[in-house]
Motif scaffolding. Structure first.
Motif, PDB file in Angstrom:
ATOM      1  N   LEU A 187      -1.290   5.438  -4.757  1.00 39.65           N
ATOM      2  CA  LEU A 187      -1.512   4.055  -4.322  1.00 39.65           C
ATOM      3  C   LEU A 187      -2.184   4.015  -2.957  1.00 39.65           C
ATOM      4  O   LEU A 187      -3.104   3.229  -2.727  1.00 39.65           O
ATOM      5  CB  LEU A 187      -0.171   3.309  -4.276  1.00 39.65           C
TER       6      LEU A 187
ATOM      7  N   SER B 152       6.342   1.418 -10.202  1.00 38.48           N
ATOM      8  CA  SER B 152       5.781   1.510 -11.551  1.00 38.48           C
ATOM      9  C   SER B 152       4.259   1.512 -11.492  1.00 38.48           C
ATOM     10  O   SER B 152       3.655   0.577 -10.955  1.00 38.48           O
ATOM     11  CB  SER B 152       6.261   0.332 -12.409  1.00 38.48           C
ATOM     12  N   ALA B 153       3.653   2.565 -12.062  1.00 37.95           N
ATOM     13  CA  ALA B 153       2.193   2.603 -12.163  1.00 37.95           C
ATOM     14  C   ALA B 153       1.693   1.606 -13.197  1.00 37.95           C
ATOM     15  O   ALA B 153       0.556   1.131 -13.113  1.00 37.95           O
ATOM     16  CB  ALA B 153       1.731   4.013 -12.530  1.00 37.95           C
TER      17      ALA B 153
ATOM     18  N   LEU C 175      -2.482  11.133  -7.807  1.00 44.24           N
ATOM     19  CA  LEU C 175      -1.257  11.037  -8.610  1.00 44.24           C
ATOM     20  C   LEU C 175      -0.742  12.414  -8.985  1.00 44.24           C
ATOM     21  O   LEU C 175       0.465  12.676  -8.952  1.00 44.24           O
ATOM     22  CB  LEU C 175      -1.544  10.212  -9.877  1.00 44.24           C
TER      23      LEU C 175
ATOM     24  N   LEU D 133       3.094   8.958  -7.224  1.00 42.83           N
ATOM     25  CA  LEU D 133       2.651   7.561  -7.355  1.00 42.83           C
ATOM     26  C   LEU D 133       2.311   6.937  -6.011  1.00 42.83           C
ATOM     27  O   LEU D 133       1.253   6.320  -5.856  1.00 42.83           O
ATOM     28  CB  LEU D 133       3.722   6.733  -8.063  1.00 42.83           C
TER      29      LEU D 133
ATOM     30  N   TYR E 164       0.741  -1.547 -11.587  1.00 40.81           N
ATOM     31  CA  TYR E 164      -0.520  -1.431 -10.855  1.00 40.81           C
ATOM     32  C   TYR E 164      -1.710  -1.693 -11.772  1.00 40.81           C
ATOM     33  O   TYR E 164      -2.665  -2.383 -11.391  1.00 40.81           O
ATOM     34  CB  TYR E 164      -0.619  -0.041 -10.237  1.00 40.81           C
TER      35      TYR E 164
ATOM     36  N   ALA F 287       3.061  -2.516  -6.987  1.00 38.70           N
ATOM     37  CA  ALA F 287       3.432  -1.302  -7.713  1.00 38.70           C
ATOM     38  C   ALA F 287       4.416  -0.456  -6.918  1.00 38.70           C
ATOM     39  O   ALA F 287       5.352   0.130  -7.472  1.00 38.70           O
ATOM     40  CB  ALA F 287       2.175  -0.494  -8.042  1.00 38.70           C
TER      41      ALA F 287
ATOM     42  N   ILE G  51      -0.122   7.869 -18.249  1.00 37.55           N
ATOM     43  CA  ILE G  51      -1.061   7.318 -17.273  1.00 37.55           C
ATOM     44  C   ILE G  51      -2.360   8.122 -17.259  1.00 37.55           C
ATOM     45  O   ILE G  51      -3.451   7.554 -17.165  1.00 37.55           O
ATOM     46  CB  ILE G  51      -0.427   7.295 -15.870  1.00 37.55           C
TER      47      ILE G  51
END
Length: 240
Positions: free
Chosen positions: A75, A119-120, A66, A71, A123, A114, A200
């Motif tokens: 992922l 959007s984290a 990240l 993002l 997730y 996500a 986050i």
């Protein structure tokens, strides 16, 4: 003068049969089975690599990706970590558990969702809702008299059925199911608050530390309680 009567001595080389002790249920034709709990250090050493692989490493991989890749990169890294573990086991000839395959499917669905929503939060929200469902499952198993903790213990360790049917053992697992329902619900509450109120990065590390601490307390209480109930059941007189 006549010598007093004595019990005839056992023939040379014969072995005297000891008197059965109370916990020796099988020698008395019934009763409960004696169950020996493995050493706590052995349990911890068995669980530690799995904890690092399943909890600490994924957080470190996701956070590093990240920070460096954004993002979408995070992922991809999260999905690659899980599938990389499966490929590694397959290449080395190690068995791939069903739980790991389910984890791979879960992380894939989470990553796709996500990525689609950018959007984290989405997730991390999905496994939190899953934890809530598990917490409610533990709670619901208590009034039903079928403690979920007992089923999990039966799946993870070769515990004799006769031991599990003991009333004191059943009562213990009811209480432990209630305990884990509370632990997991607290986990959910902390996770949701931090997910919507903190960054986050803060969520990843602080939440992971809090959840690990709650889990450690739950495990410690569970092991202590189980050792206590094992000791009590093993010292009860066996049914004749």
């Amino acid at each position: 003068m006549d010598r007093p009567a004595t019990t005839p001595a056992a023939p040379s080389g014969a072995v005297e049969t000891p008197t059965p002790t109370a916990p020796d249920a099988e020698a008395q034709g019934g009763g409960h089975h004696v169950f020996e709990l493995p050493r706590v250090t052995a349990l911890l050493m068995h669980a530690l690599p799995r904890f690092v692989e399943g909890v600490i490493a994924p957080v470190a991989v996701f956070y590093a990706a990240l920070t460096l890749l954004g993002l979408n990169g995070a992922l991809v890294a999260a999905v690659a970590w899980v599938y990389g573990g499966i490929i590694y086991r397959f290449v080395r000839g190690h068995p791939v558990s069903g739980m790991l395959l389910l984890a791979a499917v879960g992380v894939t669905v989470r990553a796709v969702t996500a990525a689609a929503t950018h959007s984290a939060v989405v997730y991390f929200l999905q496994p939190t809702l899953g934890t809530l469902i598990i917490s409610l499952s533990f709670l619901a198993s208590v009034p039903l008299g079928r403690p979920l903790a007992m089923k999990l213990a039966r799946d993870m360790a070769p515990i004799p059925e006769a031991f599990l049917k003991h009333a004191r053992v059943h009562q213990f697992f009811l209480r432990i199911s209630l305990l884990w329902s509370m632990v997991l619900f607290t986990n959910v509450a902390v996770s949701l608050w931090m997910l919507f109120n903190e960054s986050i990065g803060m969520y990843l590390w602080v939440r992971t530390g809090i959840v690990a601490g709650l889990g450690a307390i739950g495990v410690a209480v569970s092991v202590w309680g189980f050792k206590r109930v094992v000791r009590r059941v093993n010292h009860e007189p066996a049914a004749s």
